[in-house]
Design a protein around this motif. Sequence first.
Motif, PDB file in Angstrom:
ATOM      1  N   GLU A 170      -2.848  57.330  22.917  1.00  0.00           N
ATOM      2  CA  GLU A 170      -1.574  57.373  23.627  1.00  0.00           C
ATOM      3  C   GLU A 170      -0.481  56.483  23.232  1.00  0.00           C
ATOM      4  OE1 GLU A 170      -3.133  56.347  27.453  1.00  0.00           O
ATOM      5  OE2 GLU A 170      -3.915  58.421  27.649  1.00  0.00           O
ATOM      6  N   VAL A 171       0.503  56.792  22.818  1.00  0.00           N
ATOM      7  CA  VAL A 171       1.808  56.224  22.811  1.00  0.00           C
ATOM      8  C   VAL A 171       2.172  55.415  24.115  1.00  0.00           C
ATOM      9  CG1 VAL A 171       3.996  55.957  21.656  1.00  0.00           C
ATOM     10  CG2 VAL A 171       2.440  57.560  20.942  1.00  0.00           C
ATOM     11  N   LEU A 172       2.045  54.075  24.058  1.00  0.00           N
ATOM     12  CA  LEU A 172       2.307  53.313  25.129  1.00  0.00           C
ATOM     13  C   LEU A 172       3.823  52.427  25.262  1.00  0.00           C
ATOM     14  CD1 LEU A 172      -0.961  51.247  25.382  1.00  0.00           C
ATOM     15  CD2 LEU A 172      -0.368  53.162  26.592  1.00  0.00           C
ATOM     16  N   ALA A 173       4.306  52.367  23.929  1.00  0.00           N
ATOM     17  CA  ALA A 173       5.656  52.087  23.561  1.00  0.00           C
ATOM     18  C   ALA A 173       6.146  52.248  22.338  1.00  0.00           C
ATOM     19  CB  ALA A 173       5.955  50.588  24.006  1.00  0.00           C
ATOM     20  N   ALA A 174       7.432  52.353  22.096  1.00  0.00           N
ATOM     21  CA  ALA A 174       8.053  52.534  20.823  1.00  0.00           C
ATOM     22  C   ALA A 174       9.461  51.878  20.990  1.00  0.00           C
ATOM     23  CB  ALA A 174       8.295  54.163  20.422  1.00  0.00           C
ATOM     24  N   ASN A 175       9.860  51.301  19.919  1.00  0.00           N
ATOM     25  CA  ASN A 175      11.171  50.682  19.735  1.00  0.00           C
ATOM     26  C   ASN A 175      12.321  51.743  19.418  1.00  0.00           C
ATOM     27  OD1 ASN A 175      10.957  50.826  16.912  1.00  0.00           O
ATOM     28  ND2 ASN A 175      11.167  48.516  16.817  1.00  0.00           N
ATOM     29  N   ARG A 176      13.677  51.315  19.323  1.00  0.00           N
ATOM     30  CA  ARG A 176      14.465  52.266  19.136  1.00  0.00           C
ATOM     31  C   ARG A 176      14.297  52.883  17.583  1.00  0.00           C
ATOM     32  NH1 ARG A 176      19.252  51.739  16.151  1.00  0.00           N
ATOM     33  NH2 ARG A 176      19.001  49.585  15.449  1.00  0.00           N
ATOM     34  N   MET A 177      13.957  52.251  16.584  1.00  0.00           N
ATOM     35  CA  MET A 177      13.989  52.698  15.407  1.00  0.00           C
ATOM     36  C   MET A 177      12.578  53.419  15.109  1.00  0.00           C
ATOM     37  SD  MET A 177      16.186  51.742  13.269  1.00  0.00           S
ATOM     38  CE  MET A 177      15.525  52.500  11.587  1.00  0.00           C
ATOM     39  N   ALA A 178      11.481  53.734  15.925  1.00  0.00           N
ATOM     40  CA  ALA A 178      10.559  54.346  16.004  1.00  0.00           C
ATOM     41  C   ALA A 178      10.715  55.624  16.530  1.00  0.00           C
ATOM     42  CB  ALA A 178       9.302  53.812  16.963  1.00  0.00           C
ATOM     43  N   ARG A 179      11.729  55.507  17.832  1.00  0.00           N
ATOM     44  CA  ARG A 179      12.050  56.851  18.262  1.00  0.00           C
ATOM     45  C   ARG A 179      13.027  57.659  17.349  1.00  0.00           C
ATOM     46  NH1 ARG A 179      12.729  53.227  22.728  1.00  0.00           N
ATOM     47  NH2 ARG A 179      14.851  52.931  22.336  1.00  0.00           N
ATOM     48  N   ALA A 180      13.863  56.880  16.555  1.00  0.00           N
ATOM     49  CA  ALA A 180      14.944  57.607  15.725  1.00  0.00           C
ATOM     50  C   ALA A 180      13.783  58.060  14.583  1.00  0.00           C
ATOM     51  CB  ALA A 180      15.745  56.572  15.085  1.00  0.00           C
ATOM     52  N   LEU A 181      12.942  57.347  13.927  1.00  0.00           N
ATOM     53  CA  LEU A 181      12.240  58.144  12.887  1.00  0.00           C
ATOM     54  C   LEU A 181      11.190  59.093  13.152  1.00  0.00           C
ATOM     55  CD1 LEU A 181      11.557  57.394   9.833  1.00  0.00           C
ATOM     56  CD2 LEU A 181       9.912  55.812  10.420  1.00  0.00           C
ATOM     57  N   PHE A 182      10.413  58.834  14.393  1.00  0.00           N
ATOM     58  CA  PHE A 182       9.500  59.908  14.750  1.00  0.00           C
ATOM     59  C   PHE A 182       9.897  61.016  15.681  1.00  0.00           C
ATOM     60  CE2 PHE A 182       6.997  56.009  13.163  1.00  0.00           C
ATOM     61  CZ  PHE A 182       6.498  56.477  11.767  1.00  0.00           C
ATOM     62  N   ALA A 183       9.621  60.217  16.898  1.00  0.00           N
ATOM     63  CA  ALA A 183      10.192  61.105  17.932  1.00  0.00           C
ATOM     64  C   ALA A 183      10.567  60.179  19.298  1.00  0.00           C
ATOM     65  CB  ALA A 183       9.067  62.100  18.266  1.00  0.00           C
ATOM     66  N   ASP A 184      11.016  60.761  20.103  1.00  0.00           N
ATOM     67  CA  ASP A 184      11.297  59.835  21.155  1.00  0.00           C
ATOM     68  C   ASP A 184      10.203  60.067  22.410  1.00  0.00           C
ATOM     69  OD1 ASP A 184      12.475  58.434  23.368  1.00  0.00           O
ATOM     70  OD2 ASP A 184      14.416  59.459  23.171  1.00  0.00           O
ATOM     71  N   PHE A 185       9.373  59.609  21.913  1.00  0.00           N
ATOM     72  CA  PHE A 185       8.069  59.589  23.024  1.00  0.00           C
ATOM     73  C   PHE A 185       8.357  59.134  24.484  1.00  0.00           C
ATOM     74  CE2 PHE A 185       6.177  58.690  18.590  1.00  0.00           C
ATOM     75  CZ  PHE A 185       5.259  60.044  18.681  1.00  0.00           C
ATOM     76  N   GLU A 186       9.305  58.568  24.644  1.00  0.00           N
ATOM     77  CA  GLU A 186       9.550  57.983  26.141  1.00  0.00           C
ATOM     78  C   GLU A 186       9.982  58.975  26.836  1.00  0.00           C
ATOM     79  OE1 GLU A 186      11.001  54.157  25.805  1.00  0.00           O
ATOM     80  OE2 GLU A 186       9.253  53.041  24.991  1.00  0.00           O
TER      81      GLU A 186
END
Length: 288
Positions: free
Chosen positions: A134-150
Motif C-alpha cells: 500500500e502507498v502510504l505517502a508520496a511527495n510532490r516529485m513522486a506524484r509527478a513522476l509516477f501517479a498522484d496516489f493521494e
Amino acid sequence: MSDLNRELADFLRRARSARDPREAGLPDDGRVRRVKGLRREEVALLAGVSTDYYTRLEQGRRIVPSTQVIDAIAQALGLDDVGQGHLRNLVSATRPPRTSGRSRTAVQRVRPGLRQLLDSLDAHPALVLGRRTEVLAANRMARALFADFERMPGRERNYARWMLLSESARDLFIDWETQARSAVESLRLEAGRMAGDRDIIELVGELSLSSPEFRQWWSEHRVHQRTFGAKRLAHPIVGELTVDYETLTLPGDDEQTLFLYTTEPGSPSRQAISILASWSQPAPTPFE
C-alpha cells in the motif's frame, strides 16, 4: 487441505522444481528425470528427514516441522534469505492455534515527522509503502513522476494494484513486465507474512480476476524483496529517463519502507528530473 497448507505445499513444490540437482551436489544416478528439479526423496535426503515426512509436508498435510527441519529443508532447496523467511512465514501460518475467520489489520498511518521528511526531499521522488504494498505517502516529485496516489480512492492506493491494472503504469514503464513481475513477487512475500489477512486475500482475488499476467506470475509462487535497483521510464512530460532507487526500512516501524529515487549527476535523466521539478512546482500564491 486448508488454504494456508495449500500455500505451503505449492511453494515447496515450485522451489523443488527450480532446484538444479548439480547445484545441490547430487551425483548423476543414471535414472531419467521425469520432473524438473529435485525428486522428493532427494530433498528428504539433503534435509535429513524421511521421504514420507517430506512428502506429507509437500502434500499440505497438517505437520508442524521444527525450526531445525525448516532450516534444513530451506538449505536443501537452495533458498535465499528472502525465500527462507517466506518458508518460515508459511509454516508458522499453518501452526495451531489460529484465529477463526479472516482478520483485518489496523490501518497504517505515516507519522507527521516522516511526512515532513518526504516533503523536505523535494528534489527527489520518494514513496512510503506499507503492508500489502500500500502507498502510504508520496511527495510532490513522486506524484509527478509516477501517479498522484493521494488523489486515488483509498482501495486503489496500492503499488501492485496500480502496476497491474493501470494503463498509465503500462505506458510509463519501459520495462513494465519486469517491474510488474517484481511487484507481484513482493506481494507474494507480503501474503506469506500476513497469512489470513482479509484485505490481502481480497486484493489477490481482484487482481486474479482482472489481470492474466498476475494470474500467471502468482501461480509461479516466486518471492522477491526489493532493496535497490533501477527503473526505466517513458514519462509523458519529460520523455525517457532512468531512476535508481534505494529502500530504507523505517526505525520504529519495520512494516513501512521508504523508497527514494535518484538520478545520475550530469545525466540526461537528471536533466529530465529537473525539468519535471520545474513543471510540477506549485504556482505562487498571488498577493491579495
